[in-house]
Design a protein around this motif. Structure first.
Motif, short mmCIF file in Angstrom:
data_model
loop_
_atom_site.label_atom_id
_atom_site.label_comp_id
_atom_site.label_asym_id
_atom_site.label_seq_id
_atom_site.Cartn_x
_atom_site.Cartn_y
_atom_site.Cartn_z
N MET A 162 51.89 41.47 -10.01
CA MET A 162 51.34 41.20 -11.33
C MET A 162 52.38 40.50 -12.20
N ASN A 163 51.96 39.51 -12.94
CA ASN A 163 52.85 38.74 -13.79
C ASN A 163 53.04 39.47 -15.12
N GLU A 164 54.28 39.84 -15.41
CA GLU A 164 54.57 40.55 -16.65
C GLU A 164 54.58 39.57 -17.82
N SER A 165 54.08 40.03 -18.96
CA SER A 165 54.15 39.21 -20.18
C SER A 165 54.36 40.11 -21.38
N ILE A 166 54.94 39.54 -22.40
CA ILE A 166 55.19 40.26 -23.65
C ILE A 166 54.61 39.43 -24.78
N LYS A 167 53.85 40.09 -25.66
CA LYS A 167 53.25 39.41 -26.80
C LYS A 167 53.90 39.96 -28.07
N TYR A 168 54.24 39.06 -28.97
CA TYR A 168 54.82 39.47 -30.25
C TYR A 168 54.45 38.48 -31.33
N GLN A 169 54.68 38.88 -32.58
CA GLN A 169 54.43 37.98 -33.71
C GLN A 169 55.76 37.68 -34.38
N ARG A 170 55.92 36.45 -34.78
CA ARG A 170 57.17 36.00 -35.39
C ARG A 170 56.88 35.44 -36.77
N LYS A 171 57.57 35.99 -37.77
CA LYS A 171 57.49 35.45 -39.13
C LYS A 171 58.59 34.40 -39.25
N LEU A 172 58.18 33.17 -39.44
CA LEU A 172 59.12 32.05 -39.46
C LEU A 172 60.08 32.13 -40.64
N ILE A 173 61.32 31.72 -40.38
CA ILE A 173 62.31 31.62 -41.45
C ILE A 173 62.60 30.15 -41.70
N GLY A 174 63.19 29.85 -42.83
CA GLY A 174 63.41 28.47 -43.25
C GLY A 174 64.17 27.62 -42.26
N VAL A 175 65.23 28.17 -41.66
CA VAL A 175 66.05 27.39 -40.74
C VAL A 175 65.27 27.03 -39.46
N GLU A 176 64.34 27.88 -39.03
CA GLU A 176 63.50 27.55 -37.87
C GLU A 176 62.65 26.32 -38.17
N LYS A 177 62.04 26.30 -39.32
CA LYS A 177 61.21 25.17 -39.73
C LYS A 177 62.06 23.91 -39.88
N LYS A 178 63.20 24.06 -40.54
CA LYS A 178 64.07 22.90 -40.81
C LYS A 178 64.61 22.28 -39.53
N LEU A 179 65.06 23.12 -38.58
CA LEU A 179 65.67 22.62 -37.35
C LEU A 179 64.69 22.51 -36.18
N GLY A 180 63.47 23.00 -36.36
CA GLY A 180 62.43 22.83 -35.35
C GLY A 180 62.57 23.68 -34.11
#
Length: 116
Positions: A1-19
């Motif tokens: 069986m293929n393991e997977s993990i699901k999560y939610q990420r709240k974006l921060i400014g540097v993630e948006k700025k640097l892509g």
């Protein structure tokens, strides 16, 4: 069986700025131990795109077009499902909370606690 993990990420400014998208510690076990390419499936796409994973900084780069296309900014939430073969990105619905009460007049000053 293929393991997977699901999560939610709240974006921060540097993630948006640097892509990029930061990868939390509990998910890293499913990703390569060295810098490598990973397959990422974005919302609305039929085929996954190849993106670069940096294991030193725990970031997946190449998210600028996705952020721009969906008008995402700091504070927005994306859902991420990570498996060893594929990373699937989905958007959390944006809900605007309407204030049903009328806003108070800012010029009103409460003087009820003052003595005469």
């Amino acid at each position: 069986m293929n393991e997977s993990i699901k999560y939610q990420r709240k974006l921060i400014g540097v993630e948006k700025k640097l892509g990029f998208l930061y990868v939390p510690a509990d998910v890293r076990s499913l990703l390569p131990n060295e810098n490598s390419d990973v397959k990422v499936l974005f919302p609305g796409d039929n085929k996954p795109k190849i993106k670069t994973y940096n294991s030193d900084h725990n970031r997946i780069f190449g998210f600028t077009p996705f952020y721009k296309k969906h008008g995402l900014s700091a504070g927005d939430i994306v859902s991420v499902n990570v498996s060893t073969e594929l990373i699937t990105i989905s958007l959390k619905e944006k809900t605007k909370i309407e204030d049903s009460e009328e806003k108070e007049d800012d010029s009103f000053i409460d003087i009820s606690g003052l003595s005469s």
